[in-house]
Design a protein around this motif. Structure first.
Motif, mmCIF file in Angstrom:
data_model
loop_
_atom_site.group_PDB
_atom_site.id
_atom_site.type_symbol
_atom_site.label_atom_id
_atom_site.label_comp_id
_atom_site.label_asym_id
_atom_site.label_seq_id
_atom_site.Cartn_x
_atom_site.Cartn_y
_atom_site.Cartn_z
ATOM 1 N N TYR A 83 -56.979 -12.465 47.239
ATOM 2 C CA TYR A 83 -55.814 -11.254 47.082
ATOM 3 C C TYR A 83 -56.712 -9.612 46.890
ATOM 4 C CZ TYR A 83 -51.943 -8.310 45.426
ATOM 5 O OH TYR A 83 -51.121 -7.300 45.146
ATOM 6 N N TRP A 84 -56.113 -8.885 47.794
ATOM 7 C CA TRP A 84 -57.002 -7.657 47.653
ATOM 8 C C TRP A 84 -57.455 -6.821 46.326
ATOM 9 C CZ3 TRP A 84 -55.063 -2.422 46.977
ATOM 10 C CH2 TRP A 84 -53.964 -2.350 46.610
ATOM 11 N N HIS A 96 -50.345 -1.164 52.367
ATOM 12 C CA HIS A 96 -49.863 -1.844 51.087
ATOM 13 C C HIS A 96 -48.407 -2.167 51.337
ATOM 14 C CE1 HIS A 96 -53.502 0.309 48.722
ATOM 15 N NE2 HIS A 96 -53.569 -0.724 49.672
ATOM 16 N N ASN A 154 -50.583 -13.724 48.381
ATOM 17 C CA ASN A 154 -50.049 -12.617 47.661
ATOM 18 C C ASN A 154 -49.575 -12.775 46.042
ATOM 19 O OD1 ASN A 154 -48.495 -10.322 46.759
ATOM 20 N ND2 ASN A 154 -47.569 -10.035 48.753
ATOM 21 N N HIS A 164 -57.789 -4.030 52.391
ATOM 22 C CA HIS A 164 -56.381 -3.871 52.364
ATOM 23 C C HIS A 164 -56.108 -2.326 52.339
ATOM 24 C CE1 HIS A 164 -52.278 -5.739 51.714
ATOM 25 N NE2 HIS A 164 -52.080 -4.564 51.219
ATOM 26 N N ASP A 199 -59.712 -1.548 48.632
ATOM 27 C CA ASP A 199 -59.267 -0.556 49.757
ATOM 28 C C ASP A 199 -59.717 -0.825 51.096
ATOM 29 O OD1 ASP A 199 -57.476 0.324 47.942
ATOM 30 O OD2 ASP A 199 -58.727 2.048 47.450
ATOM 31 N N PRO A 256 -54.891 -14.057 53.254
ATOM 32 C CA PRO A 256 -54.359 -13.135 51.947
ATOM 33 C C PRO A 256 -53.307 -14.220 51.022
ATOM 34 C CG PRO A 256 -53.558 -11.908 53.695
ATOM 35 C CD PRO A 256 -54.473 -13.243 54.152
#
Ligand SMILES: N[C@@H](CCC(=O)N[C@@H](CS)C(=O)NCC(=O)O)C(=O)O
Length: 216
Positions: free
Chosen positions: A9-10, A216, A35, A211, A208, A33
């Motif tokens: 996850y970022w 976002h 979430n 992702h 950043d 990813p």
């Protein structure tokens, strides 16, 4: 296409550690990813990867691996071409100790589900959550700043190249900034942060970068 897959996850700092380690070792991987905001980490599919329901999980060498530090140890043992530990047992102990301050002391109490439970038990809200985060991050990082100031340490946490200590520190600094921790009295950590930020492997692993804000 790489046959190594990172489930991450970022904004997860434990995932961020593994991304930095893979990049420093120049290991190509595919990121999938998971979430955390939509509770995808608690889905049956992800629990099959990691029974703890945490990210990261790394699918490598035909195995699904969990726990960021144990994953990094495995990478170090199987792909030692770019070492992530300093030379010599004393410096290794120091690098591991700094990594553990982050991974074993600061990070676990600031995990999403821990902070959520504190808020629930205290009937608190966002203010209490942020206060909790800042308290534990500031305390741990202040100790790390002192550890990093020991003489003869070099440009990074331990020595003149990034090690496991920096790999743990940088995501924690990202989190600290996100939660508004005052880092002004931690010049050594900020300097190490700046040096790491100039390194491609760290840049590419940053939240950043993986992702971008537009997505976002
Ligand atoms: N000790 C684990 C920690 C993993 C962890 O806590 N991951 C967080 C994101 S940084 C997570 O999945 N949190 C989900 C939750 O708290 O519910 C590691 O180093 O891999």
């Amino acid at each position: 296409m790489s046959d190594i897959t990172l489930y991450d996850y970022w904004r997860s700092s434990a995932s961020y550690r593994v991304r930095i380690a893979l990049n420093l070792k120049e290991i190509a991987y595919r990121a999938v990813p998971v979430n955390l905001l939509t509770r995808e980490h608690l889905s049956a599919a992800h629990l099959a990867r990691n029974p703890q329901g945490f990210v990261p999980a790394l699918d490598i060498d035909g195995q699904m691996m969990t726990q960021s530090l144990a994953i990094i140890d495995y990478l170090e043992e199987t792909r030692p071409h770019v070492p992530l530990l300093p030379e010599g047992p004393l410096d290794r102990q120091k690098a591991r100790a700094m990594a553990h301050v982050v991974a074993m002391d600061i990070h676990p109490v600031c995990n999403l589900n821990v902070a959520a439970r504190v808020v629930e038990l205290t009937n608190g809200g966002d203010r209490e959550k942020a206060d909790w985060m800042r308290h534990f991050m500031a305390k741990g990082l202040a100790a790390l700043d002192i550890m990093a100031k020991e003489p003869g340490r070099g440009d990074f946490c331990v020595g003149d190249r990034p090690t496991i200590a920096d790999i743990c520190l940088i995501p924690q600094l990202y989190n600290a900034e996100r939660w508004g921790v005052d880092l002004s009295a931690m010049p050594r950590l900020r300097a190490i942060g700046d040096r790491c930020a100039a390194i491609d492997a760290f840049q590419k692993a940053a939240p950043d970068a993986v992702h971008p804000p537009a997505a976002h």
